[in-house]
Write a protein that holds these residues in place. Structure first.
Motif, PDB file in Angstrom:
ATOM      1  N   HIS A  83      16.139   1.341   3.433  1.00  0.00           N
ATOM      2  CA  HIS A  83      16.433   2.331   2.397  1.00  0.00           C
ATOM      3  C   HIS A  83      17.544   3.260   2.870  1.00  0.00           C
ATOM      4  O   HIS A  83      17.531   3.696   4.013  1.00  0.00           O
ATOM      5  N   VAL A  84      18.494   3.531   1.987  1.00  0.00           N
ATOM      6  CA  VAL A  84      19.572   4.482   2.316  1.00  0.00           C
ATOM      7  C   VAL A  84      19.725   5.472   1.162  1.00  0.00           C
ATOM      8  O   VAL A  84      19.349   5.182   0.021  1.00  0.00           O
ATOM      9  N   MET A  85      20.254   6.676   1.476  1.00  0.00           N
ATOM     10  CA  MET A  85      20.529   7.681   0.450  1.00  0.00           C
ATOM     11  C   MET A  85      22.018   7.596   0.111  1.00  0.00           C
ATOM     12  O   MET A  85      22.868   7.694   0.994  1.00  0.00           O
ATOM     13  N   LEU A  86      22.304   7.373  -1.169  1.00  0.00           N
ATOM     14  CA  LEU A  86      23.696   7.280  -1.606  1.00  0.00           C
ATOM     15  C   LEU A  86      23.938   8.266  -2.745  1.00  0.00           C
ATOM     16  O   LEU A  86      23.001   8.654  -3.454  1.00  0.00           O
ATOM     17  N   GLU A  87      25.206   8.646  -2.916  1.00  0.00           N
ATOM     18  CA  GLU A  87      25.551   9.614  -3.957  1.00  0.00           C
ATOM     19  C   GLU A  87      26.200   8.884  -5.129  1.00  0.00           C
ATOM     20  O   GLU A  87      27.068   8.029  -4.937  1.00  0.00           O
ATOM     21  N   VAL A  88      25.758   9.263  -6.335  1.00  0.00           N
ATOM     22  CA  VAL A  88      26.329   8.654  -7.537  1.00  0.00           C
ATOM     23  C   VAL A  88      27.693   9.293  -7.790  1.00  0.00           C
ATOM     24  O   VAL A  88      27.802  10.519  -7.888  1.00  0.00           O
ATOM     25  N   VAL A  89      28.760   8.468  -7.846  1.00  0.00           N
ATOM     26  CA  VAL A  89      30.093   9.026  -8.111  1.00  0.00           C
ATOM     27  C   VAL A  89      30.560   8.725  -9.535  1.00  0.00           C
ATOM     28  O   VAL A  89      31.474   9.352 -10.036  1.00  0.00           O
ATOM     29  N   ASP A  90      29.922   7.737 -10.159  1.00  0.00           N
ATOM     30  CA  ASP A  90      30.314   7.440 -11.546  1.00  0.00           C
ATOM     31  C   ASP A  90      29.165   6.761 -12.279  1.00  0.00           C
ATOM     32  O   ASP A  90      28.571   5.807 -11.778  1.00  0.00           O
ATOM     33  N   THR A  91      28.840   7.286 -13.473  1.00  0.00           N
ATOM     34  CA  THR A  91      27.866   6.643 -14.350  1.00  0.00           C
ATOM     35  C   THR A  91      27.984   7.269 -15.730  1.00  0.00           C
ATOM     36  O   THR A  91      28.501   8.380 -15.871  1.00  0.00           O
ATOM     37  N   ASP A  92      27.511   6.566 -16.760  1.00  0.00           N
ATOM     38  CA  ASP A  92      27.550   7.128 -18.109  1.00  0.00           C
ATOM     39  C   ASP A  92      26.596   8.318 -18.178  1.00  0.00           C
ATOM     40  O   ASP A  92      25.586   8.333 -17.474  1.00  0.00           O
ATOM     41  N   PRO A  93      26.900   9.281 -19.041  1.00  0.00           N
ATOM     42  CA  PRO A  93      25.982  10.419 -19.182  1.00  0.00           C
ATOM     43  C   PRO A  93      24.613   9.922 -19.626  1.00  0.00           C
ATOM     44  O   PRO A  93      24.513   8.988 -20.413  1.00  0.00           O
ATOM     45  N   ALA A 122      25.350   2.455 -12.066  1.00  0.00           N
ATOM     46  CA  ALA A 122      25.939   3.641 -11.464  1.00  0.00           C
ATOM     47  C   ALA A 122      26.708   3.231 -10.213  1.00  0.00           C
ATOM     48  O   ALA A 122      26.215   2.418  -9.415  1.00  0.00           O
ATOM     49  N   THR A 123      27.911   3.759 -10.056  1.00  0.00           N
ATOM     50  CA  THR A 123      28.697   3.461  -8.863  1.00  0.00           C
ATOM     51  C   THR A 123      28.397   4.515  -7.801  1.00  0.00           C
ATOM     52  O   THR A 123      28.404   5.711  -8.083  1.00  0.00           O
ATOM     53  N   MET A 124      28.105   4.036  -6.584  1.00  0.00           N
ATOM     54  CA  MET A 124      27.760   4.931  -5.483  1.00  0.00           C
ATOM     55  C   MET A 124      29.009   5.297  -4.670  1.00  0.00           C
ATOM     56  O   MET A 124      30.063   4.669  -4.812  1.00  0.00           O
ATOM     57  N   ASN A 125      28.855   6.260  -3.784  1.00  0.00           N
ATOM     58  CA  ASN A 125      29.977   6.709  -2.961  1.00  0.00           C
ATOM     59  C   ASN A 125      30.479   5.621  -2.009  1.00  0.00           C
ATOM     60  O   ASN A 125      31.566   5.717  -1.450  1.00  0.00           O
ATOM     61  N   THR A 126      29.693   4.549  -1.839  1.00  0.00           N
ATOM     62  CA  THR A 126      30.126   3.438  -0.985  1.00  0.00           C
ATOM     63  C   THR A 126      30.820   2.359  -1.798  1.00  0.00           C
ATOM     64  O   THR A 126      31.292   1.370  -1.246  1.00  0.00           O
ATOM     65  N   ILE A 151      26.017  12.027 -12.425  1.00  0.00           N
ATOM     66  CA  ILE A 151      27.012  12.031 -11.348  1.00  0.00           C
ATOM     67  C   ILE A 151      26.728  13.182 -10.382  1.00  0.00           C
ATOM     68  O   ILE A 151      26.362  14.283 -10.801  1.00  0.00           O
ATOM     69  N   GLY A 152      26.866  12.893  -9.065  1.00  0.00           N
ATOM     70  CA  GLY A 152      26.664  13.926  -8.069  1.00  0.00           C
ATOM     71  C   GLY A 152      25.268  13.909  -7.477  1.00  0.00           C
ATOM     72  O   GLY A 152      25.027  14.483  -6.416  1.00  0.00           O
ATOM     73  N   GLU A 153      24.332  13.208  -8.128  1.00  0.00           N
ATOM     74  CA  GLU A 153      22.961  13.151  -7.605  1.00  0.00           C
ATOM     75  C   GLU A 153      22.885  12.164  -6.453  1.00  0.00           C
ATOM     76  O   GLU A 153      23.636  11.194  -6.388  1.00  0.00           O
ATOM     77  N   LYS A 154      21.931  12.447  -5.545  1.00  0.00           N
ATOM     78  CA  LYS A 154      21.687  11.502  -4.441  1.00  0.00           C
ATOM     79  C   LYS A 154      20.461  10.659  -4.775  1.00  0.00           C
ATOM     80  O   LYS A 154      19.443  11.208  -5.210  1.00  0.00           O
ATOM     81  N   VAL A 155      20.594   9.359  -4.618  1.00  0.00           N
ATOM     82  CA  VAL A 155      19.463   8.470  -4.919  1.00  0.00           C
ATOM     83  C   VAL A 155      19.165   7.563  -3.727  1.00  0.00           C
ATOM     84  O   VAL A 155      20.027   7.310  -2.894  1.00  0.00           O
TER      85      VAL A 155
END
Lengths: 290, 187
Positions: B130-140, B154-158, B170-174
């Motif tokens: 499991h890893v924590m990633l940040e959402v950088v792009d997704t529809d509202p 959703a596109t992650m920071n990686t 966007i901006g949330e960590k999942v």
């Protein structure tokens, strides 16, 4: 616990009842022998005895076969035995150093009569599964698309390599056995009771050979090897040839090479009556019934 | 490298097969009544990731593979290559795109992971489960949807794209399961 013991005792009683009705006599032969088995891939467990007198090596029997054949040669008639047998260097989830074997011989039977008799025996034990019978060659055609009796060693090696199997064998029979174990056996799992008969002459062991095949059979229950039977060799010369060939192979594999079992051969001056015999692994059989 | 006899085979043992290092997944011994015992072995090819099945004669020897799995920290990427450090020895290792595989979608700088070395060269990278990633792009997201039924990409920071519940913005960590590439919750 007691229920399981009673069930097993009842199972044994039913087997004895079956043989009693057919006048097959129960015998008990020596388990500590002067001569180890010569089978290439079966090893005897050695016991050192009489260390305070004159130390000798003795060998736990790996099957009661030869001792029972001495009785047959002396005119015992139909006989059976249920006994513990011991084998060294056994490995795998279904193999043990000690297990219980039922071995019996029927005079005048060919292997097909003996297979029918085993089906009857199983019926008295409550096994009424449908019976399949396939010759070794048919099984290879049906499940492996290989004409096993007419395919040479070199071609079999190519087939083995294609299947991710090792092909590094000295003798064709070892490769045939490997192919059977890994290509055919897994496909027998869908058959509750399946006899495979008429093995290639190269795997004759102590069975009679006729043309390309040896009159030998194995019983598989759900893909598990349960029993191994032969139309037995009768003459001492036949046994001598098999023992010598096995000892030669043992030598080539740098395994323990015992002396030839002259004591047994001398008992066959009056050759064995025509008979078929089978060895059945009791624990394996039970595992496929419950 | 030492040779291993089939009697030493066990899960996880690393062997050389057809020039590639492989790891044993399962080992089944079969001994026919009259025949020789054989080992049916399933292996994972550590270079290609493919699973293969091989059968050996019992007693046969196979060359071992010099494979080590070390915990390392992911430092940074140069674009084509990825840099890792063994925090015990401070040795640094450079992994190429192939060796990185799917792991590049799950690792952010400073993360710990397992790097597999063959003859001291990195061949693969395994991220934590499991890893924590940040959402950088997704529809509202849709207002009021908190149950997370349905989902959206959703596109992650990686750079990896993960299916997330509609309420994620966007901006949330999942939390992402790296084995299945599935959303596994929020912090």
């Amino acid at each position: 616990m007691r229920d399981a013991l009673k069930k097993y005792a009842c199972f044994l009683a039913n087997i004895r009842q079956f043989f009693c009705e057919q006048e097959v006599v129960e015998v008990c032969t020596l388990q500590l022998l002067e001569h180890p088995v010569t089978d290439v891939y079966i090893d005897s467990i050695t016991a050192q005895v009489n260390k305070d007198i004159e130390q000798k090596s003795r060998y736990l029997h790996t099957s009661p076969e030869l001792e029972m054949k001495k009785l047959l040669a002396q005119g015992s008639g139909d006989i059976y035995q249920i006994c513990q047998v011991f084998r060294d260097n056994e490995q795998g989830s279904q193999n043990f150093n000690e297990f219980t074997m039922l071995e019996y011989y029927r005079l005048g039977f060919d292997i097909h009569q003996l297979m029918d008799d085993i089906v009857q025996l199983l019926k008295t034990l409550g096994v009424h599964y449908p019976v399949s019978k396939l010759s070794y060659a048919q099984a290879f055609i049906q499940y492996g698309n290989i004409d096993i009796l007419n395919t040479d060693f070199k071609t079999l090696k190519i087939i083995a390599i294609k299947q991710g199997l090792t092909s590094d064998f000295e003798w064709i029979e070892d490769l045939q056995i490997l192919l059977f174990t890994h290509l055919i056996e897994p496909q027998l799992q869908t058959l509750p009771l399946c006899f495979i008969y008429d093995y290639p002459a190269s795997q004759s062991a102590l069975a009679k050979v006729e043309g390309q095949v040896a009159h030998r059979f194995e019983l598989y229950m759900n893909g598990v090897e349960i029993a191994n039977g032969y139309d037995e060799l009768q003459e001492d010369a036949g046994y001598k040839d098999v023992f010598s060939a096995e000892l030669n192979k043992r030598q080539q594999l740098v395994k323990f090479v015992p002396e030839i079992n002259q004591a047994f051969l001398s008992q066959l001056e009056n050759s064995l009556p025509q008979c078929s015999g089978v060895a059945i692994g009791m624990a394996r059989l039970l595992s496929q019934i419950n | 490298m030492a040779n291993y006899s089939t009697s030493q085979f066990k899960n996880g043992l690393k062997l050389m097969l057809d020039g590639n290092p492989c790891s044993i997944i399962s080992n089944e011994i079969r001994k026919p009544g009259k025949g020789q015992a054989s080992n049916k072995v399933r292996l994972k090819d550590l270079i290609t990731g493919k699973t293969l099945e091989k059968t050996f004669k019992s007693g046969e020897s196979v060359e071992g593979a010099d494979v080590m799995e070390l915990n390392m920290q992911y430092l940074y990427s140069d674009g084509d290559t990825y840099n890792f450090m063994d925090p015990e020895s401070f040795d640094q290792y450079v992994v190429d795109e192939t060796g990185m595989g799917d792991a590049k979608g799950y690792l952010v700088e400073q993360d710990m992971c397992v790097v597999t070395l063959w003859n001291n060269n990195p061949i693969s990278v395994t991220p934590p489960n499991h890893v924590m990633l940040e959402v950088v792009d997704t529809d509202p997201g849709l207002k009021g949807d908190t149950a997370g039924t349905g989902g959206k990409p959703a596109t992650m920071n990686t750079g990896v794209v993960v299916q997330v519940p509609l309420f994620i913005s966007i901006g949330e960590k999942v939390k992402v399961d790296t084995r299945t590439n599935e959303y596994a919750g929020r912090t």
